[in-house]
Write a protein that holds these residues in place. Structure first.
Motif, PDB file in Angstrom:
ATOM      1  N   GLY A 106      -3.111 -14.018  -3.748  1.00  0.00           N
ATOM      2  CA  GLY A 106      -3.927 -13.604  -2.291  1.00  0.00           C
ATOM      3  C   GLY A 106      -4.844 -12.292  -2.882  1.00  0.00           C
ATOM      4  N   GLY A 107      -5.436 -11.644  -1.932  1.00  0.00           N
ATOM      5  CA  GLY A 107      -6.555 -10.702  -2.168  1.00  0.00           C
ATOM      6  C   GLY A 107      -6.225  -9.464  -2.828  1.00  0.00           C
ATOM      7  N   LEU A 108      -4.490  -9.166  -2.406  1.00  0.00           N
ATOM      8  CA  LEU A 108      -4.022  -7.357  -2.052  1.00  0.00           C
ATOM      9  C   LEU A 108      -2.796  -7.146  -2.797  1.00  0.00           C
ATOM     10  N   LEU A 109      -2.829  -6.432  -3.954  1.00  0.00           N
ATOM     11  CA  LEU A 109      -1.170  -6.774  -4.122  1.00  0.00           C
ATOM     12  C   LEU A 109      -0.307  -6.255  -3.471  1.00  0.00           C
ATOM     13  N   LEU A 110       0.576  -6.828  -3.422  1.00  0.00           N
ATOM     14  CA  LEU A 110       1.565  -6.091  -1.881  1.00  0.00           C
ATOM     15  C   LEU A 110       2.798  -5.546  -3.220  1.00  0.00           C
ATOM     16  N   PRO A 111       3.529  -5.209  -1.900  1.00  0.00           N
ATOM     17  CA  PRO A 111       4.857  -3.554  -2.995  1.00  0.00           C
ATOM     18  C   PRO A 111       5.834  -4.873  -3.350  1.00  0.00           C
ATOM     19  N   GLU A 112       5.961  -6.018  -2.813  1.00  0.00           N
ATOM     20  CA  GLU A 112       7.181  -7.175  -2.831  1.00  0.00           C
ATOM     21  C   GLU A 112       6.738  -7.974  -4.726  1.00  0.00           C
ATOM     22  N   PHE A 113       5.112  -7.970  -5.530  1.00  0.00           N
ATOM     23  CA  PHE A 113       4.598  -7.297  -6.227  1.00  0.00           C
ATOM     24  C   PHE A 113       4.895  -6.557  -7.245  1.00  0.00           C
ATOM     25  N   LEU A 114       5.364  -5.496  -7.190  1.00  0.00           N
ATOM     26  CA  LEU A 114       6.703  -4.502  -8.184  1.00  0.00           C
ATOM     27  C   LEU A 114       7.595  -5.008  -8.144  1.00  0.00           C
TER      28      LEU A 114
END
Length: 472
Positions: free
Chosen positions: A371-379
């Protein structure tokens, strides 16, 4: 795209080097004579030149002088059919980058060319506050970073030594390059030496050179970096790890700009500016007898101290957006921005690996992103697990408060606590051990009781960079 020019009248040499380096990331040009080589150089302005000493219409040294007349800091690598060729040695004295002996060892060719391209980049692209090349940008609007920029401006024009202090990953090499590019010697060579990455028995030879027969394996004369970098700038990275014997010779060089090659009696004069950097407490190293106090005072012409990332937290959002742009372009991604909670996670984490760790974490997160946003779960869990805890109580900078982390993970209802806590602990453990061993992978693995391949895997898994590790 980086460009390599090979000037050699043997088509097989040009072909082999083109096969070795010619791909979608590097353009390889060739020429067979002095005249053609100079003409191609003037027209194409390649980043690195490989030059045969014996050409049909003259000596490669003639081409070298013509090239250096156009570009005084051009990295030029000579090819010679004779290991003791005096012409190649003379070229090294005049500033050639290195020389290769026929028949070519292509593993060595690749290694020298890689270092030459890196040196060309360091000399060509200045790191500035607003750079055209994003990777070369000094990012930060906090007062402490603005003061660093002012120090660079004050120190660069003065022909004095500069000592850059700061933890691993804070960007000391960028600062060194900024000083060089704004100095009076910006049109002369810039050579960088990582004192922690060289075995103790080789660092003196690398810096000062040696005579043939000076020690076992010294089968020919070697010109060291201080002689090679006449009128230029030497960057001694991780100088806190320099052996005491080499420190004594560097001290003498700083005092009167003279030295001798190992095994030699000739006193050689040089005119170089020294920029040094360290992540160690030199005062403590002096107290324990591992660093010379007189060398420390000589290096302190100007001292620039870089802040840890945790001490300029207001720069984290700007740095994150900067690296988002850089990695989007490098990886062909199109992540538009950060979820506010993800930015809160980045701000709350203490970053023991500083800006270098932030780079690694964001690159890994972008590769996971959808998707277009880097979300916390990707950290990584260690980063997102500290978003609401604030500064770790009663913890030294860079330390991990394990009970607070466990309580936070329990409160958030997280599963797999063992893996998350162990990953956080290992991140701190590996960072401390690597700093203590100066980035030597072998020494760090020995101190940790792990083999090298396991340590490399765990470093990648915890998000710590391995870019500057030495395998020795």
């Amino acid at each position: 795209m980086p460009t390599l020019l090979v000037v050699d009248d043997e088509p097989s040499v040009c072909y082999s080097i083109a096969r070795l380096f010619g791909d979608e990331t590097t353009r390889v040009l060739s020429a067979g004579t002095v005249a053609e080589g100079v003409r191609v150089f003037e027209a194409e302005k390649p980043d690195v030149v490989v030059l045969d000493l014996l050409l049909p219409d003259g000596s490669g040294l003639q081409a070298f002088e013509a090239i250096r007349g156009v570009s005084p800091k051009q990295p030029v690598i000579f090819i010679t059919a004779h290991g003791t060729a005096t012409t190649a040695i003379e070229a090294m004295k005049r500033g050639a980058f290195d020389y290769l002996i026929k028949p070519l060892d292509f593993t060595r060719v690749a290694n020298i060319l890689r270092r030459a391209f890196e040196a060309a980049h360091l000399m060509r692209v200045p790191p500035v506050v607003h750079a055209l090349e994003p990777r070369e940008q000094l990012v930060g609007r906090t007062p402490v970073m603005q003061e660093v920029c002012k120090q660079i401006g004050r120190a660069a024009p003065q022909d004095v030594n500069v000592l850059i202090m700061g933890e691993s990953g804070t960007g000391k090499e960028l600062i060194a390059r900024a000083v060089y590019h704004h100095s009076k010697r910006a049109d002369r060579p810039f050579l960088a030496i990582n004192c922690a990455a060289l075995p103790e028995q080789l660092i003196e030879s690398e810096l000062f050179g040696h005579e043939r027969g000076a020690f076992t394996g010294a089968d020919r004369q070697r010109i060291g970096k201080f002689e090679q970098c006449q009128d230029g700038t030497i960057f001694l990275d991780e100088i806190g790890d320099m052996p005491m014997a080499a420190q004594a010779k560097v001290l003498r060089l700083l005092q009167d700009q003279t030295f001798e090659r190992i095994g030699g009696r000739e006193t050689i004069r040089t005119r170089v500016r020294v920029i040094a950097a360290t992540n160690q407490d030199l005062g403590r190293r002096i107290a324990t007898g591992h660093f010379r106090a007189d060398l420390f005072y000589r290096l302190q012409g100007v001292t620039i101290t870089l802040p840890a990332l945790r001490d300029r937290a207001d720069d984290i959002a700007e740095l994150a957006h900067h690296f988002l742009f850089v990695f989007n372009r490098e990886l062909g991604l199109n992540v538009q921005g950060f979820d506010p909670e993800a930015l809160a996670c980045l701000r709350a984490y203490r970053w023991p690996g500083n800006v270098r760790e932030l780079q690694g974490v964001l690159k890994e997160a972008l590769l996971r992103a959808t998707g277009g946003l880097l979300l916390p779960e990707f950290l990584p869990p260690a980063v997102r697990g500290r978003a609401d805890t604030g500064p770790a109580p009663a913890a030294e900078p860079g330390e991990l408060n394990v009970p607070a982390l466990i309580d936070e993970l329990l409160a958030r209802g997280e599963n797999d606590l063992h893996a998350q806590v162990m990953r956080s602990v290992e991140r701190v453990l590996f960072d401390r051990v690597l700093r203590a061993t100066g980035g030597h992978l072998g020494r760090a693995a020995e101190r940790l009781g792990l083999n090298r391949s396991t340590l490399r895997y765990k470093l990648r898994d915890t998000g710590l960079t391995t870019d500057k590790l030495s395998a020795d």
